[in-house]
Design a protein around this motif. Sequence first.
Motif, PDB file in Angstrom:
ATOM      1  N   ILE A 103       0.838  -1.200   0.000  1.00  0.00           N
ATOM      2  CA  ILE A 103       0.000   0.000   0.000  1.00  0.00           C
ATOM      3  C   ILE A 103       0.875   1.253   0.000  1.00  0.00           C
ATOM      4  O   ILE A 103       0.617   2.202  -0.746  1.00  0.00           O
ATOM      5  N   GLU A 104       1.916   1.252   0.813  1.00  0.00           N
ATOM      6  CA  GLU A 104       2.829   2.405   0.869  1.00  0.00           C
ATOM      7  C   GLU A 104       3.509   2.621  -0.485  1.00  0.00           C
ATOM      8  O   GLU A 104       3.684   3.752  -0.933  1.00  0.00           O
ATOM      9  N   SER A 105       3.893   1.529  -1.114  1.00  0.00           N
ATOM     10  CA  SER A 105       4.545   1.628  -2.426  1.00  0.00           C
ATOM     11  C   SER A 105       3.592   2.239  -3.446  1.00  0.00           C
ATOM     12  O   SER A 105       3.971   3.123  -4.221  1.00  0.00           O
ATOM     13  N   GLY A 106       2.342   1.779  -3.420  1.00  0.00           N
ATOM     14  CA  GLY A 106       1.349   2.329  -4.345  1.00  0.00           C
ATOM     15  C   GLY A 106       1.088   3.803  -4.083  1.00  0.00           C
ATOM     16  O   GLY A 106       0.896   4.591  -5.015  1.00  0.00           O
ATOM     17  N   PHE A 107       1.109   4.191  -2.820  1.00  0.00           N
ATOM     18  CA  PHE A 107       0.867   5.601  -2.481  1.00  0.00           C
ATOM     19  C   PHE A 107       2.016   6.478  -2.987  1.00  0.00           C
ATOM     20  O   PHE A 107       1.785   7.551  -3.563  1.00  0.00           O
ATOM     21  N   SER A 108       3.248   6.010  -2.783  1.00  0.00           N
ATOM     22  CA  SER A 108       4.410   6.798  -3.229  1.00  0.00           C
ATOM     23  C   SER A 108       4.460   6.905  -4.743  1.00  0.00           C
ATOM     24  O   SER A 108       4.971   7.890  -5.290  1.00  0.00           O
ATOM     25  N   GLN A 109       3.916   5.906  -5.440  1.00  0.00           N
ATOM     26  CA  GLN A 109       3.903   5.933  -6.911  1.00  0.00           C
ATOM     27  C   GLN A 109       2.668   6.647  -7.457  1.00  0.00           C
ATOM     28  O   GLN A 109       2.525   6.807  -8.674  1.00  0.00           O
ATOM     29  N   GLY A 110       1.769   7.071  -6.585  1.00  0.00           N
ATOM     30  CA  GLY A 110       0.590   7.816  -7.001  1.00  0.00           C
ATOM     31  C   GLY A 110      -0.555   6.963  -7.497  1.00  0.00           C
ATOM     32  O   GLY A 110      -1.508   7.480  -8.092  1.00  0.00           O
ATOM     33  N   THR A 111      -0.494   5.647  -7.255  1.00  0.00           N
ATOM     34  CA  THR A 111      -1.562   4.769  -7.746  1.00  0.00           C
ATOM     35  C   THR A 111      -2.632   4.488  -6.683  1.00  0.00           C
ATOM     36  O   THR A 111      -3.672   3.911  -6.996  1.00  0.00           O
ATOM     37  N   LEU A 112      -2.371   4.882  -5.434  1.00  0.00           N
ATOM     38  CA  LEU A 112      -3.354   4.648  -4.375  1.00  0.00           C
ATOM     39  C   LEU A 112      -4.350   5.809  -4.354  1.00  0.00           C
ATOM     40  O   LEU A 112      -3.969   6.970  -4.194  1.00  0.00           O
ATOM     41  N   THR A 113      -5.612   5.506  -4.542  1.00  0.00           N
ATOM     42  CA  THR A 113      -6.633   6.552  -4.639  1.00  0.00           C
ATOM     43  C   THR A 113      -6.976   7.127  -3.261  1.00  0.00           C
ATOM     44  O   THR A 113      -6.702   6.527  -2.217  1.00  0.00           O
ATOM     45  N   ASN A 114      -7.632   8.298  -3.288  1.00  0.00           N
ATOM     46  CA  ASN A 114      -8.115   8.902  -2.041  1.00  0.00           C
ATOM     47  C   ASN A 114      -9.120   7.993  -1.337  1.00  0.00           C
ATOM     48  O   ASN A 114      -9.178   7.933  -0.111  1.00  0.00           O
ATOM     49  N   SER A 115      -9.917   7.294  -2.140  1.00  0.00           N
ATOM     50  CA  SER A 115     -10.898   6.381  -1.559  1.00  0.00           C
ATOM     51  C   SER A 115     -10.206   5.259  -0.797  1.00  0.00           C
ATOM     52  O   SER A 115     -10.655   4.852   0.285  1.00  0.00           O
ATOM     53  N   ALA A 116      -9.098   4.744  -1.356  1.00  0.00           N
ATOM     54  CA  ALA A 116      -8.351   3.683  -0.678  1.00  0.00           C
ATOM     55  C   ALA A 116      -7.751   4.210   0.629  1.00  0.00           C
ATOM     56  O   ALA A 116      -7.788   3.542   1.667  1.00  0.00           O
ATOM     57  N   TRP A 117      -7.193   5.423   0.583  1.00  0.00           N
ATOM     58  CA  TRP A 117      -6.614   6.023   1.798  1.00  0.00           C
ATOM     59  C   TRP A 117      -7.685   6.206   2.860  1.00  0.00           C
ATOM     60  O   TRP A 117      -7.471   5.935   4.026  1.00  0.00           O
ATOM     61  N   ARG A 118      -8.853   6.627   2.407  1.00  0.00           N
ATOM     62  CA  ARG A 118      -9.937   6.799   3.379  1.00  0.00           C
ATOM     63  C   ARG A 118     -10.395   5.461   3.927  1.00  0.00           C
ATOM     64  O   ARG A 118     -10.841   5.350   5.067  1.00  0.00           O
ATOM     65  N   GLY A 119     -10.303   4.421   3.106  1.00  0.00           N
ATOM     66  CA  GLY A 119     -10.620   3.090   3.602  1.00  0.00           C
ATOM     67  C   GLY A 119      -9.690   2.687   4.739  1.00  0.00           C
ATOM     68  O   GLY A 119     -10.106   2.080   5.727  1.00  0.00           O
ATOM     69  N   LEU A 120      -8.397   3.037   4.597  1.00  0.00           N
ATOM     70  CA  LEU A 120      -7.435   2.770   5.682  1.00  0.00           C
ATOM     71  C   LEU A 120      -7.830   3.537   6.944  1.00  0.00           C
ATOM     72  O   LEU A 120      -7.740   3.013   8.060  1.00  0.00           O
ATOM     73  N   LEU A 121      -8.272   4.786   6.768  1.00  0.00           N
ATOM     74  CA  LEU A 121      -8.692   5.596   7.913  1.00  0.00           C
ATOM     75  C   LEU A 121      -9.915   4.979   8.589  1.00  0.00           C
ATOM     76  O   LEU A 121     -10.004   4.928   9.822  1.00  0.00           O
ATOM     77  N   HIS A 122     -10.840   4.489   7.782  1.00  0.00           N
ATOM     78  CA  HIS A 122     -12.028   3.822   8.326  1.00  0.00           C
ATOM     79  C   HIS A 122     -11.620   2.572   9.114  1.00  0.00           C
ATOM     80  O   HIS A 122     -12.130   2.329  10.220  1.00  0.00           O
ATOM     81  N   SER A 123     -10.692   1.804   8.582  1.00  0.00           N
ATOM     82  CA  SER A 123     -10.217   0.603   9.282  1.00  0.00           C
ATOM     83  C   SER A 123      -9.501   0.985  10.576  1.00  0.00           C
ATOM     84  O   SER A 123      -9.599   0.283  11.590  1.00  0.00           O
ATOM     85  N   TYR A 124      -8.787   2.096  10.537  1.00  0.00           N
ATOM     86  CA  TYR A 124      -8.084   2.588  11.729  1.00  0.00           C
ATOM     87  C   TYR A 124      -9.073   2.895  12.848  1.00  0.00           C
ATOM     88  O   TYR A 124      -8.861   2.518  14.005  1.00  0.00           O
ATOM     89  N   PHE A 125     -10.171   3.547  12.524  1.00  0.00           N
ATOM     90  CA  PHE A 125     -11.168   3.898  13.538  1.00  0.00           C
ATOM     91  C   PHE A 125     -12.047   2.701  13.928  1.00  0.00           C
ATOM     92  O   PHE A 125     -12.640   2.694  15.007  1.00  0.00           O
ATOM     93  N   SER A 126     -12.128   1.693  13.058  1.00  0.00           N
ATOM     94  CA  SER A 126     -12.987   0.535  13.342  1.00  0.00           C
ATOM     95  C   SER A 126     -12.292  -0.545  14.163  1.00  0.00           C
ATOM     96  O   SER A 126     -12.909  -1.537  14.548  1.00  0.00           O
TER      97      SER A 126
END
Length: 480
Positions: A103-126
């Motif tokens: 996931i970090e690799s995809g984020f650094s390469q710009g392929t991780l969408t905002n929706s995916a990042w928000r999904g991580l945030l949702h999992s963090y709070f859940s």
Amino acid sequence: MPLQSLKLHLASSIQRIEASPPKLGRAEDMVKTVRVLQDRYHNAGMTAGKNKDRIQQALRILREDGVTAVQSQIRYVCWGLNEPFDTGSLLQSSMFPTVLDGIESGFSQGTLTNSAWRGLLHSYFSYQAEEANEVENVNWQRLRSFLSRSLDALQRKSQRMPRWLLALLDNRNLLTDRPCQTYTDKLLSGDENWQRTLQDDLNIPEHSWFWREVILERVRGLCDQDDLTFVGYLHGVLATLEPHPLLVDDALCQLLPRYQRHSPDVHHEGLRDFAVQHWGTPNLFSKGRWGLVAPEVKSMVQAWLVRDDLKTFFEVLQEDQTADQRRFDFWLRYHKQMTFIRIALGRAPYHSPNPDFKELRDKRRDRVCYMYGGDARASAIIMKIGHVFFVEFSHTGSAAYGYANEDVGFPLNKAEIGFSSLKDKSRHLFWGTHQSNWEDKFSRELSGMGIYPDDDQGDASAIYRSTQAHRTAPPIFTAK
């Protein structure tokens, strides 16, 4: 249309508008509509990301074929970190660090969408903190670290700033190990507007660890205040804890020692009742939760209860309905050393519909028992000081008895107790009537057993140990 005709048409339209101006909608309704449209736009990714079927499909591919095979569906994996995966969730899996690296690799390469990042945030709070094992806790901290480190980069690459991202940027503390510390003042004052804002903008689930952390941070923040503020807000914090029994242990482990440092001799009825309600009476039979705090903290609450029980017995339960101030004052001198106290109610007070007696029975459930036999109106109080159990009776003319710890002939933790067993002259260690200067006589006899008033303890424990070491059999003391 010729220009002249257009002018005439426009003038006619203006006249109609001036004659009958349009009615605009209410401002609050317009604001609500804007919020609905914003939510639909900003939450579009969230709605798609929470598609259960696609999440399960992505997790199945991950489980069977690995991280590389699931890259095209990584968004759903991000939303599903707390969903069933193998025998637990992905956060509980040893596979999570590898997934997070991808996931970090995809984020650094710009392929991780905002929706995916928000999904991580949702999992963090859940994340279910109270049910987490060590592996899940470490993985959750790794997730928090990534979210914190990547937040600024997410802001830079976002062309439009959704409300949830703006809210997170304003509340970066949510991604630290003290996520609610910033809100201490608001928590103490009872201001909940900021909580509603976070709930609306970040969609923090109702079952999230965050809402429990809000309460515990209020406890921690209160314990950091000065004594006056601490006592002033204590009742409010206790009320906040009532609907959250799973947080009580953590809270009491902080509140009780903090109060003990403040002024242990100042009785706090609310804290006392709350602690006893959840942990039971801290007498000599108490186990479990009272072991979570230091002995002096437990003794503080026990002393509060003892004082209250003595007052009740010698004021409310006397046979002639007249407070026995002398006996109350005498035993109060030893109350901090009492590790056990119990009131045995005779048939009349035990079954009385009187509200005072009913409250006594209900409030002191594990410190009250039924006494059968003897005068129906009589009651007794059992007090353990040092190695001796002392018994006093409510009815006039009854002597006080004392029994050695190893020679008690009555049950101490049963629902019923016999009147005659409390007046056993065949095994008593101490016996004394309340005549003339009985207080002086009682004091001398108690000191002979190594028992001294609270204010005179000094080397009393050493004296008692020395006395016991040279004693083959305890003498019988009779104070007449």
